[in-house]
Design a protein around this motif. Structure first.
Motif, PDB file in Angstrom:
ATOM      1  N   SER A  31       0.816  -1.120  -0.269  1.00 42.09           N
ATOM      2  CA  SER A  31       0.016   0.131   0.143  1.00 42.09           C
ATOM      3  C   SER A  31       1.009   1.208  -0.220  1.00 42.09           C
ATOM      4  N   VAL A  32       0.278   1.899  -0.692  1.00 39.74           N
ATOM      5  CA  VAL A  32       0.998   3.299  -0.884  1.00 39.74           C
ATOM      6  C   VAL A  32       0.404   4.562  -1.321  1.00 39.74           C
ATOM      7  N   SER A  33       0.429   5.262   0.215  1.00 40.17           N
ATOM      8  CA  SER A  33      -0.531   7.002   0.516  1.00 40.17           C
ATOM      9  C   SER A  33       0.425   8.134  -0.051  1.00 40.17           C
ATOM     10  N   TRP A  34      -0.564   9.010  -0.759  1.00 44.16           N
ATOM     11  CA  TRP A  34       0.169  10.167  -0.444  1.00 44.16           C
ATOM     12  C   TRP A  34      -0.597  11.326   0.302  1.00 44.16           C
ATOM     13  N   TYR A  35       0.138  12.245   0.429  1.00 43.32           N
ATOM     14  CA  TYR A  35      -0.583  13.217   1.292  1.00 43.32           C
ATOM     15  C   TYR A  35      -0.192  14.646   0.704  1.00 43.32           C
ATOM     16  N   GLN A  36      -0.736  15.236   0.941  1.00 41.69           N
ATOM     17  CA  GLN A  36      -0.254  17.276   0.779  1.00 41.69           C
ATOM     18  C   GLN A  36      -0.079  18.072   2.369  1.00 41.69           C
ATOM     19  N   GLN A  37       1.603  18.954   2.140  1.00 40.59           N
ATOM     20  CA  GLN A  37       0.939  19.201   3.802  1.00 40.59           C
ATOM     21  C   GLN A  37       1.054  20.913   2.631  1.00 40.59           C
ATOM     22  N   THR A  38       0.359  21.504   3.386  1.00 40.06           N
ATOM     23  CA  THR A  38       0.892  22.884   2.954  1.00 40.06           C
ATOM     24  C   THR A  38       0.843  23.607   5.076  1.00 40.06           C
ATOM     25  N   PRO A  39       1.148  24.704   4.960  1.00 44.45           N
ATOM     26  CA  PRO A  39       0.799  25.704   6.027  1.00 44.45           C
ATOM     27  C   PRO A  39      -1.134  25.896   6.144  1.00 44.45           C
ATOM     28  N   GLN A  41      -3.097  24.533   5.081  1.00 48.56           N
ATOM     29  CA  GLN A  41      -4.442  23.476   4.785  1.00 48.56           C
ATOM     30  C   GLN A  41      -4.246  22.120   5.901  1.00 48.56           C
ATOM     31  N   GLY A  42      -2.987  22.767   6.592  1.00 50.60           N
ATOM     32  CA  GLY A  42      -1.895  20.743   7.130  1.00 50.60           C
ATOM     33  C   GLY A  42      -2.377  19.685   6.347  1.00 50.60           C
ATOM     34  N   LEU A  43      -2.920  18.658   6.366  1.00 52.35           N
ATOM     35  CA  LEU A  43      -1.953  16.992   5.786  1.00 52.35           C
ATOM     36  C   LEU A  43      -3.609  17.067   5.567  1.00 52.35           C
ATOM     37  N   GLN A  44      -3.630  16.975   4.052  1.00 49.16           N
ATOM     38  CA  GLN A  44      -4.468  16.204   3.535  1.00 49.16           C
ATOM     39  C   GLN A  44      -4.227  14.921   2.690  1.00 49.16           C
ATOM     40  N   PHE A  45      -5.178  13.992   2.751  1.00 47.80           N
ATOM     41  CA  PHE A  45      -5.382  12.215   1.672  1.00 47.80           C
ATOM     42  C   PHE A  45      -5.625  12.638   0.729  1.00 47.80           C
ATOM     43  N   LEU A  46      -4.355  12.635  -0.332  1.00 46.06           N
ATOM     44  CA  LEU A  46      -4.689  12.721  -1.396  1.00 46.06           C
ATOM     45  C   LEU A  46      -5.224  11.360  -2.285  1.00 46.06           C
ATOM     46  N   PHE A  47      -4.386  10.317  -2.103  1.00 48.10           N
ATOM     47  CA  PHE A  47      -4.999   9.444  -2.352  1.00 48.10           C
ATOM     48  C   PHE A  47      -3.694   8.184  -1.893  1.00 48.10           C
ATOM     49  N   GLU A  48      -4.535   6.212  -2.052  1.00 53.08           N
ATOM     50  CA  GLU A  48      -4.014   5.480  -1.804  1.00 53.08           C
ATOM     51  C   GLU A  48      -3.887   4.207  -2.935  1.00 53.08           C
ATOM     52  N   TYR A  49      -2.821   3.211  -2.561  1.00 52.91           N
ATOM     53  CA  TYR A  49      -3.011   2.753  -3.745  1.00 52.91           C
ATOM     54  C   TYR A  49      -2.521   1.799  -3.488  1.00 52.91           C
ATOM     55  N   PHE A  50      -3.599   0.381  -4.091  1.00 52.75           N
ATOM     56  CA  PHE A  50      -2.883  -1.211  -3.211  1.00 52.75           C
ATOM     57  C   PHE A  50      -3.100  -2.357  -4.719  1.00 52.75           C
ATOM     58  N   ALA A  87       3.345  22.598  -2.461  1.00 52.14           N
ATOM     59  CA  ALA A  87       3.888  21.970  -0.979  1.00 52.14           C
ATOM     60  C   ALA A  87       4.570  20.879  -0.631  1.00 52.14           C
ATOM     61  N   LEU A  88       4.724  20.545   0.169  1.00 52.53           N
ATOM     62  CA  LEU A  88       5.311  19.080   0.743  1.00 52.53           C
ATOM     63  C   LEU A  88       4.767  18.311   0.614  1.00 52.53           C
ATOM     64  N   TYR A  89       4.990  17.257  -0.238  1.00 50.06           N
ATOM     65  CA  TYR A  89       4.056  15.898  -0.700  1.00 50.06           C
ATOM     66  C   TYR A  89       4.330  14.609  -0.434  1.00 50.06           C
ATOM     67  N   LEU A  90       4.314  13.834   0.952  1.00 49.75           N
ATOM     68  CA  LEU A  90       4.404  13.206   1.935  1.00 49.75           C
ATOM     69  C   LEU A  90       4.093  11.362   0.853  1.00 49.75           C
ATOM     70  N   GLY A 105       8.362   8.620   4.201  1.00 49.01           N
ATOM     71  CA  GLY A 105       9.344   8.782   3.275  1.00 49.01           C
ATOM     72  C   GLY A 105       9.840  10.553   3.780  1.00 49.01           C
ATOM     73  N   ASP A 106      10.705  11.090   3.233  1.00 48.23           N
ATOM     74  CA  ASP A 106      10.965  12.264   3.962  1.00 48.23           C
ATOM     75  C   ASP A 106      10.077  13.915   2.897  1.00 48.23           C
ATOM     76  N   GLY A 107       9.811  13.190   1.706  1.00 48.04           N
ATOM     77  CA  GLY A 107       8.855  14.018   0.882  1.00 48.04           C
ATOM     78  C   GLY A 107       9.223  14.958   0.391  1.00 48.04           C
ATOM     79  N   THR A 108       8.592  15.491  -1.116  1.00 45.87           N
ATOM     80  CA  THR A 108       9.106  16.468  -2.160  1.00 45.87           C
ATOM     81  C   THR A 108       8.736  17.083  -1.925  1.00 45.87           C
ATOM     82  N   ARG A 109       9.304  18.487  -1.685  1.00 40.12           N
ATOM     83  CA  ARG A 109       9.267  19.519  -1.387  1.00 40.12           C
ATOM     84  C   ARG A 109       8.964  20.658  -2.772  1.00 40.12           C
TER      85      ARG A 109
END
Lengths: 113, 115
Positions: A31-39, A41-50, A87-90, A105-109
């Protein structure tokens, strides 16, 4: 055991361009999930793949898309970039069930000019 | 929809002291999972502790423990013997078994451990 690897760590793009981010999960995690983090909106779920299938999706526009490969590696694509996409994408991986912790992970800025 | 609220944007504690971070959530589900993650300046999210709603016993991991009050929908984190390395943003998160691996995060509490 290697952790979750995200590439690249930093990315600068301009409005209207598109971008692809990569995530390699921990070995054995399906399973891999993606999140967007911004000052704002905070941490928001994008999608998950399995197992190469999108299993859950957050409330983001269709410009945000993803996919997962047979080796569980995942990519996230954002088209027609907007300033607000900065954003920071985690990325997080897990074995697949909700009671299993997600490892991040450490994220992509991503910065949009 | 589930929501997670962290009412303390920032907190400060002296080294070796104990601090408690608050978290409340809202859900109509009976079975779910709760987590605390920390995000130091290095930005990697690290799992601190997790709690399964059907378990009465509060989870403990070394210096970290939770006070889980299901009826009150409260899930606070207690850090004992605070260390400088505990300085980080702490996020409370909720996971619904019906939406596998979709974590709903609170807004976070920035904890500063002072020497």
């Amino acid at each position: 055991k290697a952790g979750v690897t995200q590439t690249p760590r930093y990315l600068i793009k301009t409005r209207g361009q598109q971008v692809t981010l990569s995530c390699s999960p921990i070995s054995g995690h399906r399973s891999v999930s993606w999140y967007q983090q911004t000052p704002g909106q905070g941490l928001q779920f994008l999608f998950e793949y399995f197992s190469e299938t999108q299993r859950n999706k957050g409330n983001f526009p269709g410009r945000f898309s993803g996919r997962q490969f047979s080796n569980s590696r995942s990519e996230m694509n954002v088209s027609t970039l907007e300033l607000g996409d900065s954003a920071l994408y985690l990325c997080a991986s897990s074995l697949g069930q909700s009671n299993q912790p997600q490892h991040f992970g450490d994220g992509t800025r991503l910065s949009i000019l | 929809a589930q929501t997670v609220t962290q009412s303390q944007p920032e907190m400060s504690v002296q080294e070796a002291e104990t601090v408690t971070l608050s978290c409340t959530y809202d859900t109509s589900e009976n079975n779910y999972y709760l987590f605390w993650y920390k995000q130091p300046p290095s930005r990697q999210m690290i799992l601190v502790i997790r709690q399964e709603a059907y378990k009465q016993q509060n989870a403990t991991e070394n210096r970290f423990s939770v006070n889980f009050q299901k009826a009150a929908k409260s899930f606070s984190l207690k850090i004992s013997d605070s260390q400088l390395g505990d300085t980080a943003m702490y996020f409370c998160a909720f996971a619904d078994p019906g939406a596998t691996n979709k974590l709903i995060f609170g807004t976070g509490t920035l904890l500063a451990v002072q020497p």
